[in-house]
Write a protein that holds these residues in place. Sequence first.
Motif, PDB file in Angstrom:
ATOM      1  N   TRP A 220      87.914   3.147  44.104  1.00 60.85           N
ATOM      2  CA  TRP A 220      88.663   3.389  44.192  1.00 60.85           C
ATOM      3  C   TRP A 220      89.340   3.058  43.742  1.00 60.85           C
ATOM      4  CZ3 TRP A 220      90.520   6.181  47.793  1.00 60.85           C
ATOM      5  CH2 TRP A 220      90.103   6.137  48.895  1.00 60.85           C
ATOM      6  N   GLU A 221      89.418   1.939  42.618  1.00 59.01           N
ATOM      7  CA  GLU A 221      89.870   1.504  41.155  1.00 59.01           C
ATOM      8  C   GLU A 221      89.895   2.921  40.836  1.00 59.01           C
ATOM      9  OE1 GLU A 221      89.573  -2.001  38.527  1.00 59.01           O
ATOM     10  OE2 GLU A 221      89.227  -3.071  40.775  1.00 59.01           O
ATOM     11  N   GLU A 222      88.893   3.607  40.261  1.00 61.33           N
ATOM     12  CA  GLU A 222      88.336   4.383  39.278  1.00 61.33           C
ATOM     13  C   GLU A 222      89.383   5.699  39.728  1.00 61.33           C
ATOM     14  OE1 GLU A 222      84.812   5.917  39.032  1.00 61.33           O
ATOM     15  OE2 GLU A 222      84.556   3.763  37.564  1.00 61.33           O
ATOM     16  N   LYS A 223      89.519   6.069  40.676  1.00 60.15           N
ATOM     17  CA  LYS A 223      90.494   6.891  41.346  1.00 60.15           C
ATOM     18  C   LYS A 223      91.722   6.688  41.412  1.00 60.15           C
ATOM     19  CE  LYS A 223      87.238   8.746  45.010  1.00 60.15           C
ATOM     20  NZ  LYS A 223      86.943   9.068  46.461  1.00 60.15           N
TER      21      LYS A 223
ATOM     22  N   ARG B 191      93.627   5.076  38.648  1.00 61.07           N
ATOM     23  CA  ARG B 191      93.537   5.268  37.694  1.00 61.07           C
ATOM     24  C   ARG B 191      93.670   6.505  37.227  1.00 61.07           C
ATOM     25  NH1 ARG B 191      89.992   0.254  35.421  1.00 61.07           N
ATOM     26  NH2 ARG B 191      90.707  -1.598  36.234  1.00 61.07           N
ATOM     27  N   SER B 192      92.945   7.223  37.370  1.00 60.32           N
ATOM     28  CA  SER B 192      92.455   8.320  37.678  1.00 60.32           C
ATOM     29  C   SER B 192      94.205   9.390  38.045  1.00 60.32           C
ATOM     30  CB  SER B 192      91.071  10.011  37.104  1.00 60.32           C
ATOM     31  OG  SER B 192      91.342   9.376  38.857  1.00 60.32           O
ATOM     32  N   ARG B 193      94.613   9.065  38.764  1.00 60.33           N
ATOM     33  CA  ARG B 193      95.843   9.659  39.171  1.00 60.33           C
ATOM     34  C   ARG B 193      97.179   8.851  38.633  1.00 60.33           C
ATOM     35  NH1 ARG B 193      95.532  12.389  44.676  1.00 60.33           N
ATOM     36  NH2 ARG B 193      93.560  12.305  44.092  1.00 60.33           N
ATOM     37  N   SER B 194      97.255   8.117  37.956  1.00 60.11           N
ATOM     38  CA  SER B 194      98.331   7.126  37.376  1.00 60.11           C
ATOM     39  C   SER B 194      98.621   7.974  35.822  1.00 60.11           C
ATOM     40  CB  SER B 194      98.386   6.251  37.109  1.00 60.11           C
ATOM     41  OG  SER B 194      97.234   4.932  37.905  1.00 60.11           O
TER      42      SER B 194
END
Length: 130
Positions: A122-125, A127-130
């Motif tokens: 979830w952290e990676e998801k 970060r990838s959106r921001s």
Amino acid sequence: MTAAYYPRGLYRSRKGDIFGVCKGIAEWKDLPVGPIRLAVILLAVFTGFAPVIVIYILAALVMPVEPRASEHHSRDHAGARYKEHASRTVNDLKREFDNLKAKVTGMESTVFDSECDTEKVWEEKFRSRS
């Protein structure tokens, strides 16, 4: 159904027509319900309806309702269930415990697997959106 699942007692029947008093008395004494009902009706006709109706209603209030078969089946046959499983040996129980332990360990390893850490995913998801 009555005698097979619980000790005989005077109960109001769950399958009776009016409050189950006559049927309860019939089941208690192992008699057909028809003559009991006929006796109550004749008693009401010859003695006046009011006293018999009052006695009948009092009987309906005082007599406990017939217990459900499942309630008594579980209580009365607890000893039979114990005897049924008493033949299991300690080794059988140990084997079953070990099997359950292996299953739980497998589930824990799947849930707590470091490669499948949901928090990191979830952290990676995020970060990838921001």
